[in-house]
Design a protein around this motif. Sequence first.
Motif, PDB file in Angstrom:
ATOM      1  N   ASP A 219       3.943   5.391   2.897  1.00 54.09           N
ATOM      2  CA  ASP A 219       4.114   4.032   2.383  1.00 54.09           C
ATOM      3  C   ASP A 219       5.444   3.843   1.661  1.00 54.09           C
ATOM      4  O   ASP A 219       6.124   2.826   1.850  1.00 54.09           O
ATOM      5  N   GLU A 244      -4.763  -3.607   5.203  1.00 54.37           N
ATOM      6  CA  GLU A 244      -4.834  -2.886   3.929  1.00 54.37           C
ATOM      7  C   GLU A 244      -3.591  -2.028   3.725  1.00 54.37           C
ATOM      8  O   GLU A 244      -3.044  -1.951   2.622  1.00 54.37           O
ATOM      9  N   ARG A 245      -3.116  -1.388   4.806  1.00 54.14           N
ATOM     10  CA  ARG A 245      -1.901  -0.591   4.668  1.00 54.14           C
ATOM     11  C   ARG A 245      -0.697  -1.498   4.447  1.00 54.14           C
ATOM     12  O   ARG A 245       0.211  -1.169   3.679  1.00 54.14           O
ATOM     13  N   ASP A 248      -0.484  -2.208   0.886  1.00 50.63           N
ATOM     14  CA  ASP A 248       0.006  -1.044   0.137  1.00 50.63           C
ATOM     15  C   ASP A 248       1.518  -0.905   0.250  1.00 50.63           C
ATOM     16  O   ASP A 248       2.196  -0.575  -0.723  1.00 50.63           O
ATOM     17  N   GLU A 251       3.276  -3.410  -1.885  1.00 51.38           N
ATOM     18  CA  GLU A 251       3.245  -2.995  -3.286  1.00 51.38           C
ATOM     19  C   GLU A 251       4.342  -1.983  -3.596  1.00 51.38           C
ATOM     20  O   GLU A 251       4.862  -1.936  -4.709  1.00 51.38           O
ATOM     21  N   MET A 277      -3.741  -6.990  -2.416  1.00 55.31           N
ATOM     22  CA  MET A 277      -2.932  -6.226  -3.363  1.00 55.31           C
ATOM     23  C   MET A 277      -3.592  -6.185  -4.731  1.00 55.31           C
ATOM     24  O   MET A 277      -4.446  -7.019  -5.058  1.00 55.31           O
ATOM     25  N   GLU A 278      -3.199  -5.186  -5.528  1.00 54.89           N
ATOM     26  CA  GLU A 278      -3.664  -5.135  -6.908  1.00 54.89           C
ATOM     27  C   GLU A 278      -3.179  -6.383  -7.633  1.00 54.89           C
ATOM     28  O   GLU A 278      -2.030  -6.811  -7.443  1.00 54.89           O
TER      29      GLU A 278
END
Length: 435
Positions: A219, A244-245, A248, A251, A277-278
């Motif tokens: 990543d 999802e990747r 990441d 981010e 994302m967070e």
Amino acid sequence: MSASTRVFVARLTGLSVFDPLGDQVGRVRDVVVMFAVNRPEPRAIGLVVEVPGRRRVFVPMTRVTSIDAGAVITTGLVNMRRFEQRVNEVLVAAELFDRAVRVTAPEAVEAGFADALVEDLAIEQGPRRDWLGTRVFVRQAPTGISPASKAMSRLTRRRSGKTMLVDIRDVVGLHEQAGAQSAERLLETYDDLKVADLAEVIHDLNPKRRAEVAAALDDERLADVLEELPEDDQVEIIAGLDTERAADVLEAMEPDDAADLLADLPPEQAEQLLQLMEPDEAAPLRRLLSYDENTAGGMMTTEPVVLGPEATIAEALATVRREELAPALASMVYVCRPPLEAPTGRYLGLVHFQRLLREPPHGAIGSIIDKEIEPLAAGASLETVTRTLATYNLVSLPVVDDDGRLIGAVTVDDVLDHILPEDWREERHELEVRP
């Protein structure tokens, strides 16, 4: 060169290339071959040579006059146009090495080499001075492990498999995509490149291969590469990743670059990624997306170096010394009231890196604040930002909101990205070097 000259590509890569006067042109990166339907031996048509500036150019084999253990000698003009691989061209080191093939020679089958991996390719110059691939150096595929296994390292293969040199006419699958080289092996070939140069290599790949290489990068590395790629490539790669990747990777990118990429995506896709994302990672991106891209707010990064006025000069120096910090951001420490993450408390001023070097380490940075440089408003135009940087000979400027809180910093590289032509990363050089 004699008609029986044989050169192995793995030994050829890395050799220095010289012109007839003895001046170094560059070094060999790869060999370009073409396969013909009616001929089992691929024809080597040229070399990919890395010249100063990490640019890769094409040198036809007709310009090669000598190859020995230490150098390649060329004659005539060397076209400095950046190499672009054509549809029918194959890069030996980047695409054929590590490819899974079948060997049909009886002696190879008896020795257990029916399933093998390509380790090297020998090319030979014939009577007509053309170069053909004639021999393949193969390694026995490990029993019970897929030859194309991504987990298999080059070192593992060396320890586990026997080797054999076979005639290229006894090798099946050398030019078939089913046995394609792993993306890991291609990355291994270019593991010494800087991020910007690796991005250039990835840009030149076809979309399918580009997606494979993106999947093989971790990543952090992929995030760094994306920041150096043209917008179209960025969008294509992110769109091809699992959502999802993709979140990441975003981010891991610099906030301003990630926001620019999200702005190029369809709104629904961008929102989906932001939701994955967070929250503390997504919030700065949402703020950046709320500004026009040609304003200070749209160009800034939300992660400048921020410290409180009570922090010591030693602490400030330790902070800007961090390896992952970009040089432009490390040139300034912004002093604010808590909280110390954008958007911060009230912005107090800035401290230049050079000033930190001239002060005793135990002193507080609050005592050496430069208050002469006015911060930029988030809505400041690109022209205003550019003129302010030029007027004060700075590489970074603070950006504040209407309440005087620091929300980010604009660096000179952010400005350059906006004032250079949109296709500056794809610029082609047309210069020529004469011997």
